[in-house]
Scaffold this motif. Structure first.
Motif, PDB file in Angstrom:
ATOM      1  N   GLY A 147       0.797  12.390   6.852  1.00  0.00           N
ATOM      2  CA  GLY A 147      -0.586  11.961   7.041  1.00  0.00           C
ATOM      3  C   GLY A 147      -1.312  11.553   5.775  1.00  0.00           C
ATOM      4  O   GLY A 147      -2.496  11.213   5.817  1.00  0.00           O
ATOM      5  N   GLU A 148      -0.652  11.545   4.626  1.00  0.00           N
ATOM      6  CA  GLU A 148      -1.298  11.110   3.383  1.00  0.00           C
ATOM      7  C   GLU A 148      -1.574   9.601   3.432  1.00  0.00           C
ATOM      8  O   GLU A 148      -0.997   8.886   4.236  1.00  0.00           O
ATOM      9  N   THR A 149      -2.451   9.154   2.519  1.00  0.00           N
ATOM     10  CA  THR A 149      -2.703   7.707   2.404  1.00  0.00           C
ATOM     11  C   THR A 149      -2.112   7.194   1.094  1.00  0.00           C
ATOM     12  O   THR A 149      -2.298   7.821   0.043  1.00  0.00           O
ATOM     13  N   LEU A 150      -1.420   6.068   1.185  1.00  0.00           N
ATOM     14  CA  LEU A 150      -0.772   5.468  -0.002  1.00  0.00           C
ATOM     15  C   LEU A 150      -1.261   4.029  -0.143  1.00  0.00           C
ATOM     16  O   LEU A 150      -1.274   3.292   0.848  1.00  0.00           O
ATOM     17  N   VAL A 151      -1.709   3.670  -1.341  1.00  0.00           N
ATOM     18  CA  VAL A 151      -2.086   2.264  -1.593  1.00  0.00           C
ATOM     19  C   VAL A 151      -0.926   1.582  -2.320  1.00  0.00           C
ATOM     20  O   VAL A 151      -0.498   2.045  -3.388  1.00  0.00           O
ATOM     21  N   ASN A 152      -0.415   0.509  -1.713  1.00  0.00           N
ATOM     22  CA  ASN A 152       0.760  -0.169  -2.285  1.00  0.00           C
ATOM     23  C   ASN A 152       0.385  -1.579  -2.745  1.00  0.00           C
ATOM     24  O   ASN A 152      -0.035  -2.406  -1.942  1.00  0.00           O
ATOM     25  N   VAL A 153       0.558  -1.847  -4.038  1.00  0.00           N
ATOM     26  CA  VAL A 153       0.254  -3.176  -4.572  1.00  0.00           C
ATOM     27  C   VAL A 153       1.541  -3.989  -4.744  1.00  0.00           C
ATOM     28  O   VAL A 153       1.506  -5.159  -5.069  1.00  0.00           O
ATOM     29  N   LEU A 154       2.691  -3.353  -4.529  1.00  0.00           N
ATOM     30  CA  LEU A 154       3.966  -4.015  -4.817  1.00  0.00           C
ATOM     31  C   LEU A 154       4.459  -4.811  -3.605  1.00  0.00           C
ATOM     32  O   LEU A 154       3.976  -4.645  -2.491  1.00  0.00           O
ATOM     33  N   ASP A 155       5.465  -5.639  -3.859  1.00  0.00           N
ATOM     34  CA  ASP A 155       6.086  -6.457  -2.818  1.00  0.00           C
ATOM     35  C   ASP A 155       6.799  -5.526  -1.838  1.00  0.00           C
ATOM     36  O   ASP A 155       7.690  -4.770  -2.236  1.00  0.00           O
ATOM     37  N   CYS A 156       6.422  -5.610  -0.560  1.00  0.00           N
ATOM     38  CA  CYS A 156       7.011  -4.665   0.402  1.00  0.00           C
ATOM     39  C   CYS A 156       8.409  -5.079   0.842  1.00  0.00           C
ATOM     40  O   CYS A 156       9.038  -4.397   1.652  1.00  0.00           O
ATOM     41  N   LYS A 157       8.922  -6.198   0.336  1.00  0.00           N
ATOM     42  CA  LYS A 157      10.238  -6.673   0.790  1.00  0.00           C
ATOM     43  C   LYS A 157      11.392  -6.109  -0.033  1.00  0.00           C
ATOM     44  O   LYS A 157      12.538  -6.228   0.352  1.00  0.00           O
ATOM     45  N   GLY A 212       6.721   2.149   0.228  1.00  0.00           N
ATOM     46  CA  GLY A 212       5.670   1.630   1.103  1.00  0.00           C
ATOM     47  C   GLY A 212       6.117   1.300   2.507  1.00  0.00           C
ATOM     48  O   GLY A 212       5.276   1.088   3.381  1.00  0.00           O
ATOM     49  N   VAL A 213       7.447   1.191   2.764  1.00  0.00           N
ATOM     50  CA  VAL A 213       7.914   0.839   4.116  1.00  0.00           C
ATOM     51  C   VAL A 213       8.830   1.928   4.684  1.00  0.00           C
ATOM     52  O   VAL A 213       8.711   2.299   5.852  1.00  0.00           O
ATOM     53  N   ILE A 224       3.040   8.398   6.707  1.00  0.00           N
ATOM     54  CA  ILE A 224       2.000   8.124   5.718  1.00  0.00           C
ATOM     55  C   ILE A 224       1.249   6.862   6.155  1.00  0.00           C
ATOM     56  O   ILE A 224       1.846   5.960   6.747  1.00  0.00           O
ATOM     57  N   HIS A 225      -0.018   6.795   5.854  1.00  0.00           N
ATOM     58  CA  HIS A 225      -0.815   5.595   6.120  1.00  0.00           C
ATOM     59  C   HIS A 225      -0.761   4.714   4.865  1.00  0.00           C
ATOM     60  O   HIS A 225      -1.259   5.105   3.806  1.00  0.00           O
ATOM     61  N   THR A 226      -0.137   3.551   4.977  1.00  0.00           N
ATOM     62  CA  THR A 226       0.018   2.657   3.821  1.00  0.00           C
ATOM     63  C   THR A 226      -1.036   1.561   3.869  1.00  0.00           C
ATOM     64  O   THR A 226      -1.193   0.887   4.896  1.00  0.00           O
ATOM     65  N   VAL A 227      -1.754   1.397   2.752  1.00  0.00           N
ATOM     66  CA  VAL A 227      -2.701   0.279   2.634  1.00  0.00           C
ATOM     67  C   VAL A 227      -2.063  -0.724   1.674  1.00  0.00           C
ATOM     68  O   VAL A 227      -1.838  -0.420   0.507  1.00  0.00           O
ATOM     69  N   THR A 228      -1.700  -1.898   2.187  1.00  0.00           N
ATOM     70  CA  THR A 228      -0.999  -2.876   1.354  1.00  0.00           C
ATOM     71  C   THR A 228      -1.992  -3.858   0.738  1.00  0.00           C
ATOM     72  O   THR A 228      -2.823  -4.427   1.448  1.00  0.00           O
ATOM     73  N   VAL A 229      -1.875  -4.055  -0.578  1.00  0.00           N
ATOM     74  CA  VAL A 229      -2.736  -5.025  -1.284  1.00  0.00           C
ATOM     75  C   VAL A 229      -1.826  -6.150  -1.786  1.00  0.00           C
ATOM     76  O   VAL A 229      -1.147  -5.990  -2.803  1.00  0.00           O
ATOM     77  N   VAL A 285      -8.341   2.692  -3.098  1.00  0.00           N
ATOM     78  CA  VAL A 285      -8.103   4.107  -3.421  1.00  0.00           C
ATOM     79  C   VAL A 285      -9.406   4.886  -3.228  1.00  0.00           C
ATOM     80  O   VAL A 285      -9.437   5.963  -2.631  1.00  0.00           O
ATOM     81  N   HIS A 286     -10.504   4.301  -3.723  1.00  0.00           N
ATOM     82  CA  HIS A 286     -11.823   4.950  -3.650  1.00  0.00           C
ATOM     83  C   HIS A 286     -12.269   5.112  -2.190  1.00  0.00           C
ATOM     84  O   HIS A 286     -12.685   6.193  -1.770  1.00  0.00           O
ATOM     85  N   ILE A 287     -12.116   4.045  -1.403  1.00  0.00           N
ATOM     86  CA  ILE A 287     -12.622   4.051  -0.023  1.00  0.00           C
ATOM     87  C   ILE A 287     -11.780   4.969   0.863  1.00  0.00           C
ATOM     88  O   ILE A 287     -12.306   5.765   1.651  1.00  0.00           O
ATOM     89  N   HIS A 288     -10.426   4.858   0.723  1.00  0.00           N
ATOM     90  CA  HIS A 288      -9.541   5.640   1.616  1.00  0.00           C
ATOM     91  C   HIS A 288      -9.220   7.015   1.055  1.00  0.00           C
ATOM     92  O   HIS A 288      -8.462   7.751   1.650  1.00  0.00           O
ATOM     93  N   LYS A 289      -9.769   7.315  -0.142  1.00  0.00           N
ATOM     94  CA  LYS A 289      -9.438   8.572  -0.840  1.00  0.00           C
ATOM     95  C   LYS A 289      -7.918   8.758  -0.881  1.00  0.00           C
ATOM     96  O   LYS A 289      -7.374   9.804  -0.495  1.00  0.00           O
ATOM     97  N   ALA A 290      -7.239   7.683  -1.298  1.00  0.00           N
ATOM     98  CA  ALA A 290      -5.773   7.679  -1.293  1.00  0.00           C
ATOM     99  C   ALA A 290      -5.234   8.726  -2.255  1.00  0.00           C
ATOM    100  O   ALA A 290      -5.804   8.969  -3.316  1.00  0.00           O
ATOM    101  N   ARG A 291      -4.125   9.361  -1.846  1.00  0.00           N
ATOM    102  CA  ARG A 291      -3.501  10.402  -2.681  1.00  0.00           C
ATOM    103  C   ARG A 291      -2.477   9.791  -3.645  1.00  0.00           C
ATOM    104  O   ARG A 291      -2.218  10.331  -4.698  1.00  0.00           O
TER     105      ARG A 291
END
Length: 1610
Positions: free
Chosen positions: A586-596, A604-605, A613-618, A634-640
């Protein structure tokens, strides 16, 4: 955490405490002291304000200018004088004197002062020693060291159109002069003049203008002398006067230094140097403006030019000691180049004991871990259907939609069902489990990719994620084709939007991408998927060793391979990451990298789904538009957890000022994916400094090391709050380059600060092995390749079993060669070592490794050094490519960067030269080439990085199109062959002769057939004088046509029978006697266009008893260049009269002519257009045949004007030899397309027909310019058997008509009648041209045996000519290396360094040739290279000189062998060649001796003690790039200058510079000093088609070429 007991050979010495390094604040205090202010005497509030200012500057909150203004205001009342300027030093990331407003400057390196201020915020302040900006300081210190050298580097010269237009181009500052080495000489304090000071936008451009009494120059181009104190212009009354004085001063008596320590080029002291007029100078110029060349001879070259100044600067830079000093690395032997390895005894060697394998912590067994990844998705899809799995952002960075686990599961199921059941028929499905499928999705559409990936896993087909090919030429698309081919992929999944964006053919089908297999495209949008039937369930087996997915990986060479990851590896890797990163459900992860691929896919995948985990892809597209978007998420989702690269940290820092309320306190782990790059430490520290105040904790930054083959290698675990931060190592770059770990103690400039990447992954075993050769374990203080044994790594390169074995099945061995066990390890491609506490340190990657002279350099390190040289104004930070190219037995380092559009030429050049200095100081390695290309032109990888391999390919193929380039071969090529020391000539003649004979060699000599009693003696007597021959023919056969002159349309515009020619000659004689007032033996210049008038005037002179001198008329459109030569020949020959036509007479007296020469002092001019019908009282008959018949003047290719005297006896013998050789009789017709002014061309045009009686069809070569097929159609129309032409005519036909043979055929041109086509030349036969001509016109009937060559020289106009009876000319292949040593070694065709040489034609009747050593004057053996000497009755009688230098006469015309046959008198041709006895038989049945001409002695270049022929270097240069139309080389002060004509667009001009340098270095072992790129047609060529290299040299030095680009190679 479990690892082996402490290593007995501990590495604790790597992490010592270090003395304090002064921060910028301390340096600033020193500055205050320099300004005469005691910092500590200032009031506290002033000191605080100064410190605050200092901090503002370091953070980029204030510009340099603003900083200085405010500081000056603060200090105004405390200073002795109010004007305060900082010395040139580094305060933060930027260079002094230039604003650091760009956020890149502050991001590049955070100043130590700012750290000093923030100490109270920092969790654990680090020792100064470990500051990550230490490298920036090191670079600045290194550059400061270079400043002391005060060396001016010559800036390239660029034509305006070739410039990248920039604001700085508006005004060009004056040139500098560095012709003197006297450092104590006067230095100027002010600028050149007030006017200039006002005109220049930045007076900083003028640096180091020195005024010398001995040598100064002014110029219109700008040169930066890097490292000089920049003088501010101060108005002073004398300044403008001074500028005028400088503008009129010349370099006088400057004897240029010899930079190659070779012997000076042999001067053929026999030739007259050209008077100033020919060299492009006005006669009035003083002698002081001539330049002394290296050989001490004065040359008439005006050198108040920027070129000479720049060459002088180049020479000054070359005088600096090389690094390393030139060892005798190679011996250039005649057979082969032999490397002499010389190891430096001071090279550091590893001293530790052998490393012990390091074990990771055990991989824990958790009860609820799923048996397979698909099972985890099934579980969350059923039990947590509403739980968010993935949030996708739109282009503005706002959430677009969220994919839940329920939706992810249901869509993946639909896709799996569709793939297996709906793509084919039941009996013939398109896909079977285990088939490979390409996933083609853009990075901006992660949800479609997730569904496709999991759909493939559920269908048990193997996904191969690849990049979207956006164009046919997309970077790497061909290599992607290799991957798809090796994986046997024939089906591609994509989205509807992506499919629409793919390039299509005209009928709407997706194009066939280059190298790709034929693909079937399937759209996976939900509306196209079928809901599975109720009874269908996907098969989810427990994870096994079958392949789960294939991840692509590009190798250093650009090949794209697929790394196969098995199902068990995929699951184990996810478990290991979960344990190492402590992921919770249930953690939140912000991923800026290529998901492929890579970390973006693994975290991230895959791992995120395993742990719900909840992944937020940028995506990258969002980051480009809004660099702060990931921090906001990260700020909005309080990502861990956040998953980023250094680039993302840097971008966030640049944009953070707009975001005051961001809070990053929720992050427990900030994973830096490229933390293994040693230079990531700088970005991590800078990011922490900026965001610590926003709640970011120092212990959450977790760098990691990964590899496509081994997946995650190591990752730093998040530390406990307040715990001490991990240690850093300060390594010596010198040690690293030798592969050993040494703490950096001596020179802080060459230090590398590296941070650890944590411990190795749970369940893994790690060793360090030697990167090359067998995988031998390293010692504890040795850098090696990290190898990993783990269940969580890749299993193979799919479809490539050979390569797989070397990477995935490595068994490390100990020093005795015994294997470590049976467990196979995988190579990671990472270079590193194990530090204390089993921490892993990575110092680079194998693919970024550059091996130069047996030392390792890391591409990332070089990029970091280049970036530390204040790039913000000049280049883009993330757009630098570093690679190496193999040139001349070693790797050479090339750096390519993208230049900002607003950077001026001077900025760019300054940055480039500073980068050179910094890399030289810090890495102790020379750069080979530094190129700047326009913005956005480097090939990109899909996520915006530079495609290194393709950039390298473009560089090598000449497709890079740089806008600035700096080559430094002199600095970095230190493995040149040893210069040859010529042996003194003291060997006795007897031993030489005996030596030749003992070796079984016969003396190299050859003889033409006998002139003998082949003809009636009476006829010979009758034709003893040509004037008699013409009279005789006019009487016996008056109506026989001797000459037919054709115009451009092929129409005979003029014919001359024997009688007509005789009568016309008589009229001219009568006029000469009447109007000329001439005495017998006076010289008369004949100035006519090619035609019959010229022939009549010649015989008119013979009848009158005067000496004709034929001169090419001046070109009406180019009088300034051509008239001085005419004037000079008239002056030198002391002509008493000029015979010419009316139009030419008008030109000689015109106002235009008066601008070039003095027209009032012409001798008598007689026009022969309308002559009265008068006969002379008598026709002159010479008393003896040894009397002078005519003078033959010619300008040689070396620019020497030489006149030779031809006697009547020589003329008649020569005509007789030609008649015999070519079987010329009255009934024969020949066609001549030659210039009729000198040499054999004149003989054939004017003399031969009168002697032999054959008919000559005359085709002026100039007519071919308006009608190319004229010559060939004449041969066909008149059915000519024998024709004579020049190389320029042959080249014109080859280039202009080569593609039109079908058209010629249609016009009825048939060349099957041509028996012999002889090229008349005074040079080595141009084999390539003659072969091309034969091949091209074979289609119109030209026999392959027809084309041959003739050879003549100044001393003997015709030595060889291919006759009708001799054997076909033979071709041999000689070794070019041997030729440089004046030896001939015959090799097979196609051998490396082989040079084809064609025989120059059969030796003429009555001619003897011998090959002689030019130094000893002794005869040489067969197949030995020497000077060609000739003995013949038709040799010239001597030079016609006004100086009467008899020594030259004797030396060149009447010289004797030093031994052998001491009585025969020989003439020296000045050409090198050799004789080879062939197996062919001549007319008399003897074996045929072939003469091979190699080249003119006067033209050879003596460099490094070896003899080079310009044509060989030019041939190599012309092959280097498709756009080089022609090239020419010459030397100046022992620098090799290459001039290349560019036939392509000007943007290709700079591509040629490295290619030309490479090819000359590779094939000739020479370093090019200057490369000049010019327009087509600039290289001057004479009428015989020979390059006038000395004219070119003089034009270049006098700055008259208008080059597109001039590169001065450092």
């Amino acid at each position: 955490m479990f690892f082996l007991e402490s290593l007995s050979y501990s590495l604790k010495w790597l992490f010592p405490h270090r003395p304090y390094i002064p921060s910028s604040r301390v340096i600033f205090g020193k500055v205050m002291a320099d300004c005469g202010v005691d910092l500590y005497a200032l009031p506290k509030e002033v000191r605080d304000q100064l410190a605050e200012l200092d901090l503002e500057l370091s953070e980029g909150d204030i510009t340099q200018k603003g900083f200085e203004k405010k500081r000056a205001k603060l200090l105004a009342s405390y200073l002795p004088n109010a004007d305060v300027t900082l010395p040139d030093l580094q305060l933060s990331g930027g260079h002094s004197g230039e604003p650091t407003t760009s956020p890149e400057a502050s991001g590049n390196s955070t100043s130590s002062a700012s750290k000093h201020h923030r100490t109270h915020r920092s969790g654990g302040a680090r020792d100064e020693r470990y500051r990550s900006d230490i490298h920036t300081e090191a670079v600045q210190a290194a550059l400061a060291k270079h400043k002391e050298e005060k060396m001016a580097l010559p800036m390239p010269t660029k034509r305006r159109s070739a410039l990248v237009q920039s604001p700085g181009d508006a005004c060009t500052p004056p040139d500098t002069s560095s012709a003197s080495e006297d450092e104590g000489s006067l230095r100027r304090k002010a600028a050149f003049s007030v006017a200039l000071a006002q005109g220049l936008q930045s007076p900083d451009y003028w640096i180091n203008h020195s005024i010398q009494s001995s040598s100064t120059s002014s110029s219109a181009s700008s040169t930066l002398s890097h490292g000089e104190p920049k003088s501010q212009p101060q108005p002073q009354p004398a300044a403008s006067v001074l500028a005028d004085v400088l503008a009129h001063m010349h370099i006088e008596n400057s004897v240029s230094p010899d930079v190659t320590s070779s012997a000076t080029a042999q001067d053929g002291g026999s030739r007259m140097d050209l008077p100033p007029a020919v060299r492009g100078m006005s006669r009035g110029q003083s002698r002081s403006s001539m330049l002394d060349t290296a050989d001490g001879k004065r040359k008439g070259v005006p050198v108040n030019s920027r070129v000479s100044t720049k060459i002088q600067q180049l020479l000054n830079t070359l005088k600096r000691p090389k690094r390393p000093p030139l060892s005798e690395f190679f011996l250039d032997d005649s057979e082969e180049i032999v490397e002499v390895p010389q190891l430096d005894p001071n090279t550091p060697k590893p001293e530790g004991r052998q490393i012990i394998p390091v074990k990771g912590e055990p991989l824990g067994v958790v009860s609820n871990w799923p048996p397979a990844l698909q099972a985890a998705l099934a579980r969350w899809g059923a039990t947590q259907a509403k739980s968010p799995a993935l949030t996708v952002l739109d282009i503005t960075g706002k959430p677009l939609y969220t994919l839940t686990y329920g939706k992810l599961w249901s869509r993946s199921l639909k896709l799996a069902y569709t793939l297996l059941n709906k793509l084919g028929t039941k009996t013939e499905p398109v896909l079977q489990p285990g088939d490979r499928v390409a996933l083609v999705y853009p990075n901006s559409d992660p949800s479609m990719f997730w569904v496709a990936f999991y759909g493939c896993l559920l269908a048990e087909v193997i996904p191969v994620p690849i990049e979207v090919p956006l164009s046919k030429q997309d970077a790497g698309s061909q290599q992607i084709g290799f991957l798809l081919g090796s994986c046997c992929v024939s089906l591609a999944l994509t989205s509807e939007v992506c499919l629409k964006g793919l390039p299509k053919t005209q009928n709407g089908e997706i194009i066939q991408f280059k190298g790709w297999p034929r693909m079937k495209w399937v759209v996976t949008d939900t509306k196209y998927l079928t809901k599975p039937s109720k009874d269908w369930q996907p098969h989810i087996p427990t994870a096994n060793t079958d392949t789960a997915y294939i991840e692509y990986k590009a190798s250093k060479e650009g090949t794209v391979m697929g790394v196969a990851v098995s199902k068990i590896s995929m699951l184990t890797h996810c478990q290991a990451l979960t344990q190492a990163c402590n992921y919770c459900e249930g953690e939140t992860l912000v991923n800026v990298l290529d998901c492929k691929k890579d970390m973006g896919l693994w975290h991230g995948v895959l791992t995120s789904v395993m742990n719900r985990i909840h992944t937020v892809t940028v995506p990258y597209s969002v980051m480009k538009a809004c660099p702060m978007s990931w921090v906001q998420r990260v700020h909005i989702h309080k990502a861990r957890v956040a998953l980023v690269k250094c680039r993302d940290l840097h971008w966030a820092m640049m944009a953070h000022k707009d975001q005051r309320d961001t809070n990053l306190s929720s992050i427990r782990m900030l994973i830096v994916a490229d933390g293994a790059n040693p230079w990531s430490v700088s970005s991590c520290d800078a990011f922490l400094n900026v965001f610590q105040s926003h709640g970011l904790k120092p212990e959450v930054i977790c760098p990691c090391a990964t590899s496509p083959e081994a997946l995650t290698v190591a990752i730093r675990r998040p530390g406990a709050r307040g715990a001490p931060l991990p240690a850093r190592a300060i390594l010596s770059m010198g040690g690293l380059s030798h592969g050993v770990i040494r703490v950096n103690t001596e020179d802080k400039n060459s230090a590398l600060t590296v941070q650890d990447v944590g411990h190795i992954m749970p369940g893994a075993l790690m060793c360090i092995v030697k990167p090359d050769g067998s995988p031998q374990l390293c010692k504890t203080d040795e850098i090696g390749e990290i190898v990993i044994s783990s269940r969580a790594g890749g299993t193979m390169y799919y479809g490539l079993p050979g390569v797989t074995k070397n990477t995935f099945e490595v068994i490390p061995v100990n020093q005795s060669g015994a294997p470590l066990g049976e467990v196979p390890f995988t190579r990671t491609g990472l270079l590193g070592f194990v530090g204390p506490g089993s921490l892993v340190f990575v110092v680079g990657k194998i693919e970024g490794l550059l091996m130069v002279s047996r030392r390792r350099h890391n591409a990332d390190d070089l990029v970091a050094t280049a970036l530390a040289v204040e790039p913000v104004k000049t280049v883009y930070r993330g757009r630098i490519a570093v690679f190496s190219v193999t040139v001349f037995y070693d790797e050479r380092i090339v750096i390519v960067a993208e230049q900002r559009p607003d950077a001026s030429e001077e900025d760019s050049f300054q940055w480039m030269s500073r980068v050179l200095q910094a890399i030289d100081s810090i890495h102790q390695v020379g750069l080979y080439c530094l190129a700047l290309v326009p913005a956005n032109t480097l090939p990109k990888t899909p996520l915006g990085g530079i495609h290194i391999c393709e950039t390298k390919q473009n560089f090598l193929e000449g497709n890079l199109h740089p806008c600035n380039i700096l080559m430094c071969p002199h600095t970095c090529v230190t493995n040149m062959p040893k210069p040859r020391q010529k042996q003194p000539v003291d060997v006795g003649p007897a031993s030489m002769l005996v030596g030749n004979l003992v070796a079984g060699k016969r003396i190299a000599q050859a003889t033409g057939r006998e002139l003998g009693m082949l003809e009636d003696q009476d006829l010979i007597r009758k034709h003893q004088f040509l004037s008699d021959a013409l009279q005789s023919r006019a009487q016996t056969d008056p109506d026989h046509i001797l000459y037919v002159l054709l115009n451009a349309k092929g129409v005979a515009v003029c014919t001359a029978t024997s009688a007509q020619l005789h009568k016309r000659a008589e009229k001219i004689t009568a006029t000469l006697i009447e109007r000329g007032g001439l005495n017998t033996g006076d010289n008369v210049v004949l100035l006519y266009p090619p035609g019959i008038d010229l022939i009549a005037a010649f015989y008119g002179c013979l009848y009158a008893g005067v000496i004709p001198v034929t001169v090419r008329p001046p070109h009406p459109q180019n009088l300034a260049a051509t008239l001085p030569t005419v004037r000079m020949i008239i002056d030198v020959s002391k002509a008493a009269c000029i015979l010419t036509t009316q139009p030419l007479m008008r030109i000689l007296r015109s106002r235009e002519a008066a601008a070039s020469v003095n027209v009032k002092t012409w001798p008598t001019i007689i026009d022969t257009d309308d002559l009265p019908r008068k006969r002379p009282p008598q026709i002159y008959k010479p008393p003896t045949a040894e009397m002078l018949a005519y003078l033959d003047f010619s300008v040689s290719t070396t620019g020497m004007l030489t006149g030779v005297k031809m006697s009547h006896a020589a003329v008649s013998t020569l005509c007789r030899s030609i008649k015999l050789q070519c079987e010329l009789y009255s009934s024969r017709q020949i066609a001549i397309c030659l210039d009729p002014y000198c040499g054999l061309g004149f003989v054939l045009w004017c003399l031969s027909s009168v002697y032999s009686g054959h008919q000559s069809i005359l085709i002026p070569p100039l007519e071919l310019e308006s009608s190319l097929p004229l010559w060939l159609s004449t041969l066909s129309q008149y059915k000519i058997r024998d024709t004579f032409c020049s190389y320029s005519v042959m080249e014109l036909c080859t280039k202009g008509l080569g593609t039109q043979t079908e058209l010629l055929k249609a016009r009825g041109v048939n060349l099957s009648c041509v028996r012999s086509c002889v090229v008349i030349a005074e040079e080595r036969p141009r084999l390539t041209l003659t072969q091309s001509f034969s091949k091209l016109f074979k289609d119109v009937g030209l026999s392959s045996r027809a084309v041959s060559t003739a050879f003549g020289s100044r001393v003997n106009l015709a030595i060889c000519m291919q006759g009708t009876a001799g054997p076909d000319p033979s071709t041999v292949y000689v070794d070019m290396k041997s030729l440089r040593h004046d030896r001939v070694r015959l090799v097979e065709r196609g051998a490396p360094q082989s040079l084809p040489l064609m025989e120059s034609g059969t030796i003429l009747a009555g001619v003897r040739v011998i090959i002689v050593n030019p130094e000893t004057r002794g005869p040489l053996g067969d197949s030995h290279l020497g000077e060609i000497w000739v003995n013949s009755l038709h040799s010239a009688s001597g030079y016609y000189t006004i100086y009467g230098e008899e020594s030259l006469q004797a030396d060149h015309f009447n010289t004797k062998l030093s031994f052998g046959d001491p009585n025969t008198l020989w003439a020296r041709t000045g050409y090198l060649g050799f004789i080879k006895r062939t197996e062919l038989l001549d007319a008399s049945g003897d074996r045929h001796d072939a003469l091979f001409v190699v080249g003119s002695l006067d033209e050879t270049l003596e460099l490094r003690g070896l003899r080079y022929h310009p044509i060989d270097i030019e041939t190599s240069v012309s092959r280097a790039h498709r756009s080089i139309a022609e090239s020419a080389v010459f030397t100046w002060t022992n620098l090799l200058v290459v001039v290349a004509e560019l036939s392509g667009s000007e943007q290709e001009a700079l591509d040629l510079v490295p290619l030309v340098t490479n090819v000359v270095l590779e094939e000739h072992h020479l370093i090019v000093g200057v490369v000049v790129i010019v327009d087509p047609g600039v290289i001057p060529i004479n009428s015989r088609g020979e390059k006038q290299r000395m004219h070119l040299r003089d034009s270049f030095l006098a700055d008259q070429l208008d080059p597109i680009y001039v590169a001065y190679n450092m």
